[in-house]
Design a protein around this motif. Structure first.
Motif, short mmCIF file in Angstrom:
data_model
loop_
_atom_site.label_atom_id
_atom_site.label_comp_id
_atom_site.label_asym_id
_atom_site.label_seq_id
_atom_site.Cartn_x
_atom_site.Cartn_y
_atom_site.Cartn_z
N UNK A 1 0.80 -1.21 0.00
CA UNK A 1 0.00 0.00 0.00
C UNK A 1 0.84 1.27 0.00
N UNK A 2 2.04 1.20 0.59
CA UNK A 2 2.92 2.37 0.60
C UNK A 2 3.38 2.69 -0.81
N UNK A 3 3.71 1.65 -1.56
CA UNK A 3 4.11 1.85 -2.96
C UNK A 3 2.97 2.47 -3.76
N UNK A 4 1.75 1.96 -3.55
CA UNK A 4 0.62 2.49 -4.29
C UNK A 4 0.28 3.92 -3.92
N UNK A 5 0.39 4.27 -2.64
CA UNK A 5 0.00 5.60 -2.18
C UNK A 5 1.08 6.65 -2.40
N UNK A 6 2.36 6.26 -2.20
CA UNK A 6 3.43 7.25 -2.24
C UNK A 6 4.44 7.05 -3.36
N UNK A 7 4.37 5.90 -4.03
CA UNK A 7 5.30 5.67 -5.14
C UNK A 7 6.71 5.35 -4.71
N UNK A 8 6.89 4.95 -3.46
CA UNK A 8 8.21 4.59 -2.97
C UNK A 8 8.13 3.24 -2.26
N UNK A 9 9.24 2.52 -2.24
CA UNK A 9 9.29 1.24 -1.53
C UNK A 9 10.42 1.20 -0.51
N UNK A 10 11.29 2.19 -0.54
CA UNK A 10 12.36 2.27 0.46
C UNK A 10 12.66 3.73 0.73
N UNK A 11 13.26 4.00 1.88
CA UNK A 11 13.56 5.38 2.24
C UNK A 11 14.74 5.40 3.22
N UNK A 12 15.37 6.56 3.29
CA UNK A 12 16.56 6.72 4.13
C UNK A 12 16.55 8.10 4.76
N UNK A 13 17.05 8.17 5.99
CA UNK A 13 17.05 9.45 6.71
C UNK A 13 18.25 9.52 7.65
N UNK A 14 19.00 10.63 7.68
CA UNK A 14 20.03 10.80 8.70
C UNK A 14 19.38 11.15 10.04
N UNK A 15 19.94 10.63 11.12
CA UNK A 15 19.35 10.80 12.44
C UNK A 15 20.43 11.16 13.44
N UNK A 16 20.14 12.11 14.31
CA UNK A 16 21.02 12.39 15.45
C UNK A 16 20.33 11.88 16.70
N UNK A 17 21.04 11.05 17.46
CA UNK A 17 20.46 10.39 18.62
C UNK A 17 21.17 10.87 19.89
N UNK A 18 20.39 11.31 20.85
CA UNK A 18 20.89 11.67 22.18
C UNK A 18 20.53 10.52 23.12
N UNK A 19 21.53 9.69 23.45
CA UNK A 19 21.26 8.50 24.26
C UNK A 19 20.84 8.86 25.68
N UNK A 20 21.39 9.92 26.24
CA UNK A 20 21.09 10.27 27.63
C UNK A 20 19.66 10.80 27.77
#
Length: 313
Positions: free
Chosen positions: A101-120
């Motif tokens: 359904x994601x492919x049908x609705x948005x035309x994408x099947x994979x995605x990538x994003x940079x993330x900054x994580x604060x563990x504390x």
């Protein structure tokens, strides 16, 4: 007199040639359209065995990178670099859709994003997300959502919350890797040994901020791939990620080299072994710098292109 047959043949030849070329062009366009509209694969079931086999055969991810197998997507940490105080990571998070359904609705099947994580603080700040119409995380990417301006607290149980736990919690267990037996201890109040099972994986690319003693022990790291830096070059390096799995580290290094061929022209790529907090880590390094300034400048260009990195002296 209509004309000589030879002159007719000489005039007709270009017409046939043009017709043939037109047919070839039509077929080429048709084949290209078929290739672009070829059905995207999905695992035959949601069993861990089927998902693992599908990840290996049809996606650029590795099972050891996967931190979450959800209803709609598989989420993986494909690169991470530790940052200082507060303890955290700069990471690249990639996902492959399990929901057509994601492919049908948005035309994408994979995605990538940079993330900054604060563990504390257990918070994250997401960069701009890029979506892809095929399972390559490389071609025809388009913006899906803009970057966040502030850190947020992820919803418990959401994929990004699992990313935080995968990066920050040493006892996190990856879903596509089995646990491993690391010790035996007597059961309290009961005789006999028991097996103590702990998580098998340090996060893919996770290289925890080492203690001073660990940094000292890790200095004689052994390069296991790529040419060594030239004699007389600076000992500084740009680390683009790390993993407990040498194959993952090599694959990460290769992907960075493919993404930034101009920026990395003339630079050496190495995977080095280090002991960090009693664990073996394979670091993906860019080397061959004449000065620390050169390394800093390269890392800034990589960051601008969405690749997490830091300068290791």
């Amino acid at each position: 007199m209509i004309g000589d047959p030879d002159s007719l043949r000489s005039r007709a030849l270009p017409v046939r040639t043009l017709a043939t070329l037109a047919v070839i062009a039509t077929l080429t366009t048709a084949f290209a359209a078929i290739a672009q509209t070829a059905p995207v694969s999905y695992p035959p079931s949601r069993s861990m065995a089927d998902v693992t086999a599908w990840i290996r055969s049809d996606t650029p991810l590795s099972p050891s990178q996967v931190v979450d197998v959800g209803v709609s997507a598989v989420t993986a940490v494909t690169a991470s670099t530790p940052i200082g105080e507060p303890r955290g990571f700069l990471a690249t998070v990639s996902s492959e859709s399990l929901d057509p359904g994601i492919e049908g609705a948005q035309g994408i099947v994979s995605w990538s994003v940079p993330v900054q994580v604060d563990c504390e603080a257990r918070k994250v700040k997401l960069g701009a997300m890029t979506g892809y119409p095929r399972r390559d995380l490389a071609k025809d990417g388009r913006p899906v959502r803009p970057a966040d301006t502030d850190f947020i607290s992820p919803t418990p149980g959401a994929p990004i919350d699992t990313v935080v736990r995968g990066l920050c919690d040493r006892d996190f267990r990856r879903p596509l890797l089995p646990g491993r037996i690391v010790a035996k201890a007597p059961e309290p109040a009961k005789p006999g040994p028991r097996q103590v099972i702990v998580a098998s994986a340090n996060p893919a690319g996770a290289d925890p901020q080492p203690t001073k003693a660990a940094r000292t022990a890790a200095r004689p790291a052994q390069a296991i791939s790529g040419p060594a830096p030239q004699s007389g070059s600076s000992l500084v390096a740009v680390q683009v990620g790390a993993s407990p799995d040498p194959a993952d580290a090599k694959g990460l290094l290769a992907r960075v080299q493919r993404r930034f061929p101009e920026d990395l022209r003339g630079r050496a790529g190495n995977v080095a072994i280090a002991q960090v907090d009693g664990r073996t880590v394979h670091r993906a390094l860019i080397t061959g710098f004449a000065s620390t300034g050169e390394a800093i400048a390269l890392c800034e260009r990589l960051k601008a292109g969405g690749q997490a990195c830091f300068v290791r002296r």
